[in-house]
Design an enzyme around this catalytic site. Structure first.
Site, PDB file in Angstrom:
ATOM      1  N   ILE A 152       0.839  -1.204   0.000  1.00 16.51           N
ATOM      2  CA  ILE A 152       0.000   0.000   0.000  1.00 16.51           C
ATOM      3  C   ILE A 152       0.874   1.254   0.000  1.00 16.51           C
ATOM      4  O   ILE A 152       0.663   2.175  -0.795  1.00 16.51           O
ATOM      5  CB  ILE A 152      -0.975  -0.014   1.200  1.00 16.51           C
ATOM      6  CG1 ILE A 152      -1.934  -1.193   1.065  1.00 16.51           C
ATOM      7  CG2 ILE A 152      -1.757   1.303   1.268  1.00 16.51           C
ATOM      8  CD1 ILE A 152      -2.823  -1.440   2.262  1.00 16.51           C
ATOM      9  N   ASP A 171      11.024   2.523   6.258  1.00 13.58           N
ATOM     10  CA  ASP A 171      10.625   1.118   6.371  1.00 13.58           C
ATOM     11  C   ASP A 171      11.730   0.409   7.164  1.00 13.58           C
ATOM     12  O   ASP A 171      12.901   0.813   7.102  1.00 13.58           O
ATOM     13  CB  ASP A 171      10.468   0.491   4.980  1.00 13.58           C
ATOM     14  CG  ASP A 171       9.627  -0.775   5.018  1.00 13.58           C
ATOM     15  OD1 ASP A 171       8.502  -0.755   4.474  1.00 13.58           O
ATOM     16  OD2 ASP A 171      10.079  -1.788   5.600  1.00 13.58           O
ATOM     17  N   ALA A 228      -4.533   4.260   8.160  1.00 18.61           N
ATOM     18  CA  ALA A 228      -5.460   3.268   7.599  1.00 18.61           C
ATOM     19  C   ALA A 228      -4.784   1.900   7.653  1.00 18.61           C
ATOM     20  O   ALA A 228      -5.003   1.049   6.802  1.00 18.61           O
ATOM     21  CB  ALA A 228      -5.825   3.627   6.165  1.00 18.61           C
ATOM     22  N   ASP A 254      -8.974   5.290   9.908  1.00 21.96           N
ATOM     23  CA  ASP A 254      -9.893   4.278   9.381  1.00 21.96           C
ATOM     24  C   ASP A 254      -9.920   3.063  10.299  1.00 21.96           C
ATOM     25  O   ASP A 254     -10.773   2.193  10.158  1.00 21.96           O
ATOM     26  CB  ASP A 254      -9.428   3.865   7.971  1.00 21.96           C
ATOM     27  CG  ASP A 254     -10.412   2.932   7.278  1.00 21.96           C
ATOM     28  OD1 ASP A 254     -11.624   3.238   7.311  1.00 21.96           O
ATOM     29  OD2 ASP A 254      -9.981   1.920   6.708  1.00 21.96           O
ATOM     30  N   GLU A 259     -12.492  -1.650  17.875  1.00 19.03           N
ATOM     31  CA  GLU A 259     -13.496  -1.289  16.871  1.00 19.03           C
ATOM     32  C   GLU A 259     -14.845  -1.914  17.228  1.00 19.03           C
ATOM     33  O   GLU A 259     -14.881  -3.014  17.775  1.00 19.03           O
ATOM     34  CB  GLU A 259     -13.035  -1.757  15.480  1.00 19.03           C
ATOM     35  CG  GLU A 259     -11.772  -1.016  15.049  1.00 19.03           C
ATOM     36  CD  GLU A 259     -11.262  -1.389  13.661  1.00 19.03           C
ATOM     37  OE1 GLU A 259     -11.919  -2.189  12.961  1.00 19.03           O
ATOM     38  OE2 GLU A 259     -10.195  -0.868  13.276  1.00 19.03           O
ATOM     39  N   HIS A 282     -13.304   1.483   9.109  1.00 20.11           N
ATOM     40  CA  HIS A 282     -12.433   0.412   8.574  1.00 20.11           C
ATOM     41  C   HIS A 282     -12.889  -0.003   7.163  1.00 20.11           C
ATOM     42  O   HIS A 282     -13.099  -1.184   6.891  1.00 20.11           O
ATOM     43  CB  HIS A 282     -12.418  -0.799   9.515  1.00 20.11           C
ATOM     44  CG  HIS A 282     -11.185  -1.638   9.351  1.00 20.11           C
ATOM     45  ND1 HIS A 282     -10.604  -2.324  10.383  1.00 20.11           N
ATOM     46  CD2 HIS A 282     -10.421  -1.915   8.265  1.00 20.11           C
ATOM     47  CE1 HIS A 282      -9.544  -2.987   9.937  1.00 20.11           C
ATOM     48  NE2 HIS A 282      -9.429  -2.744   8.644  1.00 20.11           N
ATOM     49  N   ILE A 283     -13.029   1.007   6.300  1.00 23.68           N
ATOM     50  CA  ILE A 283     -13.491   0.725   4.934  1.00 23.68           C
ATOM     51  C   ILE A 283     -12.405   1.066   3.906  1.00 23.68           C
ATOM     52  O   ILE A 283     -12.703   1.180   2.712  1.00 23.68           O
ATOM     53  CB  ILE A 283     -14.796   1.496   4.589  1.00 23.68           C
ATOM     54  CG1 ILE A 283     -14.759   2.951   5.082  1.00 23.68           C
ATOM     55  CG2 ILE A 283     -16.001   0.792   5.156  1.00 23.68           C
ATOM     56  CD1 ILE A 283     -13.960   3.883   4.317  1.00 23.68           C
ATOM     57  N   GLY A 284     -11.176   1.220   4.376  1.00 25.84           N
ATOM     58  CA  GLY A 284     -10.091   1.601   3.470  1.00 25.84           C
ATOM     59  C   GLY A 284     -10.024   0.727   2.228  1.00 25.84           C
ATOM     60  O   GLY A 284      -9.789   1.209   1.121  1.00 25.84           O
TER      61      GLY A 284
HETATM   62  P1  NAI Z   1       2.870  -4.945   3.514  1.00 26.41           P
HETATM   63  O1  NAI Z   1       3.245  -6.104   4.345  1.00 26.41           O
HETATM   64  O2  NAI Z   1       2.939  -5.044   2.030  1.00 26.41           O
HETATM   65  O3  NAI Z   1       3.729  -3.658   3.963  1.00 26.41           O
HETATM   66  C1  NAI Z   1       4.033  -3.364   5.292  1.00 26.41           C
HETATM   67  C2  NAI Z   1       5.385  -2.699   5.302  1.00 26.41           C
HETATM   68  O4  NAI Z   1       5.645  -2.198   6.605  1.00 26.41           O
HETATM   69  C3  NAI Z   1       6.534  -3.642   4.949  1.00 26.41           C
HETATM   70  O5  NAI Z   1       7.321  -3.062   3.927  1.00 26.41           O
HETATM   71  C4  NAI Z   1       7.320  -3.759   6.255  1.00 26.41           C
HETATM   72  O6  NAI Z   1       8.708  -3.967   6.062  1.00 26.41           O
HETATM   73  C5  NAI Z   1       7.025  -2.419   6.886  1.00 26.41           C
HETATM   74  N1  NAI Z   1       7.212  -2.345   8.335  1.00 26.41           N
HETATM   75  C6  NAI Z   1       6.993  -3.294   9.259  1.00 26.41           C
HETATM   76  N2  NAI Z   1       7.231  -2.805  10.499  1.00 26.41           N
HETATM   77  C7  NAI Z   1       7.615  -1.520  10.336  1.00 26.41           C
HETATM   78  C8  NAI Z   1       8.001  -0.486  11.220  1.00 26.41           C
HETATM   79  N3  NAI Z   1       8.013  -0.673  12.547  1.00 26.41           N
HETATM   80  N4  NAI Z   1       8.350   0.721  10.700  1.00 26.41           N
HETATM   81  C9  NAI Z   1       8.352   0.911   9.358  1.00 26.41           C
HETATM   82  N5  NAI Z   1       7.977  -0.040   8.469  1.00 26.41           N
HETATM   83  C10 NAI Z   1       7.624  -1.220   8.952  1.00 26.41           C
HETATM   84  O7  NAI Z   1       1.371  -4.574   3.964  1.00 26.41           O
HETATM   85  P2  NAI Z   1       0.263  -3.773   3.145  1.00 26.41           P
HETATM   86  O8  NAI Z   1      -0.515  -4.720   2.302  1.00 26.41           O
HETATM   87  O9  NAI Z   1       0.885  -2.592   2.511  1.00 26.41           O
HETATM   88  O10 NAI Z   1      -0.691  -3.326   4.350  1.00 26.41           O
HETATM   89  C11 NAI Z   1      -0.265  -2.330   5.282  1.00 26.41           C
HETATM   90  C12 NAI Z   1      -1.259  -2.239   6.435  1.00 26.41           C
HETATM   91  O11 NAI Z   1      -2.556  -1.853   5.955  1.00 26.41           O
HETATM   92  C13 NAI Z   1      -1.455  -3.536   7.188  1.00 26.41           C
HETATM   93  O12 NAI Z   1      -1.517  -3.261   8.569  1.00 26.41           O
HETATM   94  C14 NAI Z   1      -2.827  -4.011   6.734  1.00 26.41           C
HETATM   95  O13 NAI Z   1      -3.443  -4.796   7.717  1.00 26.41           O
HETATM   96  C15 NAI Z   1      -3.542  -2.680   6.565  1.00 26.41           C
HETATM   97  N6  NAI Z   1      -4.713  -2.717   5.678  1.00 26.41           N
HETATM   98  C16 NAI Z   1      -5.792  -1.943   6.018  1.00 26.41           C
HETATM   99  C17 NAI Z   1      -6.919  -1.926   5.213  1.00 26.41           C
HETATM  100  C18 NAI Z   1      -8.089  -1.080   5.589  1.00 26.41           C
HETATM  101  O14 NAI Z   1      -9.208  -1.418   5.218  1.00 26.41           O
HETATM  102  N7  NAI Z   1      -7.892   0.014   6.270  1.00 26.41           N
HETATM  103  C19 NAI Z   1      -7.010  -2.747   3.999  1.00 26.41           C
HETATM  104  C20 NAI Z   1      -5.781  -3.448   3.674  1.00 26.41           C
HETATM  105  C21 NAI Z   1      -4.686  -3.438   4.517  1.00 26.41           C
END
Ligand code: NAI
Length: 398
Positions: A152, A171, A228, A254, A259, A282-284
């Site tokens: 994301i 990151d 989000a 979000d 929740e 939580h609709i991101g």
């Molecule tokens: P991803 O796993 O592709 O990316 C997460 C990144 O965070 C990775 O590059 C990782 O190395 C990095 N990371 C881990 N710990 C860290 C820290 N302490 N400091 C800096 N970077 C760190 O995950 P993705 O798919 O990008 O999702 C990101 C978040 O969004 C997740 O928590 C996921 O659950 C949430 N999400 C929320 C949604 C919503 O509806 N609001 C929908 C989809 C995902």
């Protein structure tokens, strides 16, 4: 041809993928069924597709014909993954299909918050016409700080640049910068430079309250915070204090530490009623497009497994990529992960005159998974021998 059962109103894009692959025995349920009806609903099914409201426990996973489960969502904790693995059933999900939806929401919020639209909108609804440019900014030329440059975060990076934003990121892993984005170094270095900070890290202990009183104080006066990702990442009381004092100009959330569990339960948060704070339920990732993408993504993984044994992307299973068929028959063998298991399997095959053309093994935890292509047909007697051997967890023939 395999029977497929889909629960919880899975998007029709899934059915389209199954039908294009030649599957016609597809039963769909518009909602999650009560647990008492699940055994009957799964009878004869080789493929089960669920979303977050259907719980598949060890008893349901022992449904005799079930070969594979697709979670048409991101989370998989509604399935007893360990039991599924022990029974040789891979479980797939859709980790990428809603990436774009989250990215668009975040950028939209950045634009609205920089213009102070939430509070201006509320004022007009209350009968006030405060026409002013005070505190309203364009996104162009502003610095966006992305914390977590994964699926994301990196997607937001490219979209934000197309708006003319300067993008920096932090990151814990080394990440390839996209476009003109550049790594900011430490979290604090990012916070000190960014006009808008957006969080895209996983949940869990390692990211709990990474935005707290101390880190929020590092952000520039008048900056904006967007979360989000997961509710546990931000200390809400610290954010509340920073918004009240005017240190931060706005926020969008979000996700929340706790929740509501149902549509009727209100959110409890000190941020409710604050101007220039956007709160969403939580609709991101929830859009029509993401549902359609999820339907397609998971159905394609299920078809690949059913037709070729491919387990790439399975959350509980040794991952084998798509392998072009090399023989007349393909045998999928799941065994207990013990030294010599592959030798035992190959001996059994040799004893039954099977000539191996190609073979690939991968192990994970307690199981090993082998795809073997052999010359000629493999009869039922050989399959029964392979299935009944003590090392075997499951064995199928394609
Ligand atoms: P991803 O796993 O592709 O990316 C997460 C990144 O965070 C990775 O590059 C990782 O190395 C990095 N990371 C881990 N710990 C860290 C820290 N302490 N400091 C800096 N970077 C760190 O995950 P993705 O798919 O990008 O999702 C990101 C978040 O969004 C997740 O928590 C996921 O659950 C949430 N999400 C929320 C949604 C919503 O509806 N609001 C929908 C989809 C995902």
């Amino acid at each position: 041809m395999a029977k497929i059962v889909l629960f919880e109103n899975i998007h029709p894009s899934a059915r389209a993928v199954f039908e294009a692959a030649g599957y016609t025995d597809i039963v769909t349920h518009a909602a999650a069924l009560p647990p008492s009806q699940m055994h009957d609903a799964l009878r004869g099914a080789q493929v089960a597709g669920i979303r977050s409201r259907t719980h598949l426990d060890a008893a349901l996973l022992s449904s005799p014909d079930l070969r594979v489960v697709g979670c048409f969502c991101i989370g998989t904790n509604q399935v007893d993954l360990d039991s599924a693995m022990q029974r040789g059933i891979p479980v797939f999900n859709a980790p990428f299909s809603n990436t774009r939806s989250v990215a668009e929401l975040v950028l939209g919020e950045a634009i609205l918050l920089l213009r102070r639209i939430p509070e201006k909108n509320a004022r007009v609804h209350l009968g006030h016409w405060d026409k002013s440019a005070a505190g309203a900014f364009e996104t162009r030329g502003k610095t966006l700080g992305i914390v977590g440059y994964g699926n994301i975060g990196s997607q937001i990076s490219t979209l934000a640049e197309s708006l003319g934003m300067r993008v920096i990121y932090h990151d814990v892993e080394a990440k390839l910068p996209l476009g003109n984005a550049r790594p900011a170094g430490t979290l604090n270095e990012l916070l000190e430079q960014a006009d808008v900070v957006t969080l895209h890290v996983p949940g869990g202990k390692s990211t709990e309250n990474i935005m707290n009183a101390e880190t929020i104080a590092r952000m520039q006066r008048g900056a904006i915070l967007i979360n989000a990702s997961r509710g546990t990442v931000v200390d809400i009381d610290a954010l509340h204090a920073a918004l009240k004092s005017g240190h931060l100009a706005g926020a969008a959330l979000d996700v929340f530490p706790t929740e509501p569990k149902s549509a009727d339960e209100p959110l409890a948060s000190p941020l409710i009623g604050m101007p220039n704070v956007i709160l969403t339920p939580h609709i991101g990732g929830s859009t029509q497009e993401s549902q359609e993408n999820i339907g397609r993504e998971v159905a394609e993984k299920l078809v690949r497994f059913m037709q070729a044994g491919t387990t790439k992307g399975a959350v509980n299973f040794p991952e084998l990529p798509y392998l072009e068929p090399a023989g007349a028959t393909r045998i999928l063998h799941v065994h207990r992960n013990a030294p010599g298991a592959l030798g035992t399997l190959d001996n059994l095959m040799a004893q039954h005159g099977l000539n191996i053309v190609s073979q690939t093994l991968q192990t994970k935890g307690q199981i090993g998974y082998v795809i073997t292509d052999v010359e000629g047909q493999v009869d039922d007697i050989v399959m029964t021998t392979l299935r009944s051997h003590p090392i075997t967890v499951r064995c199928d023939r394609l």
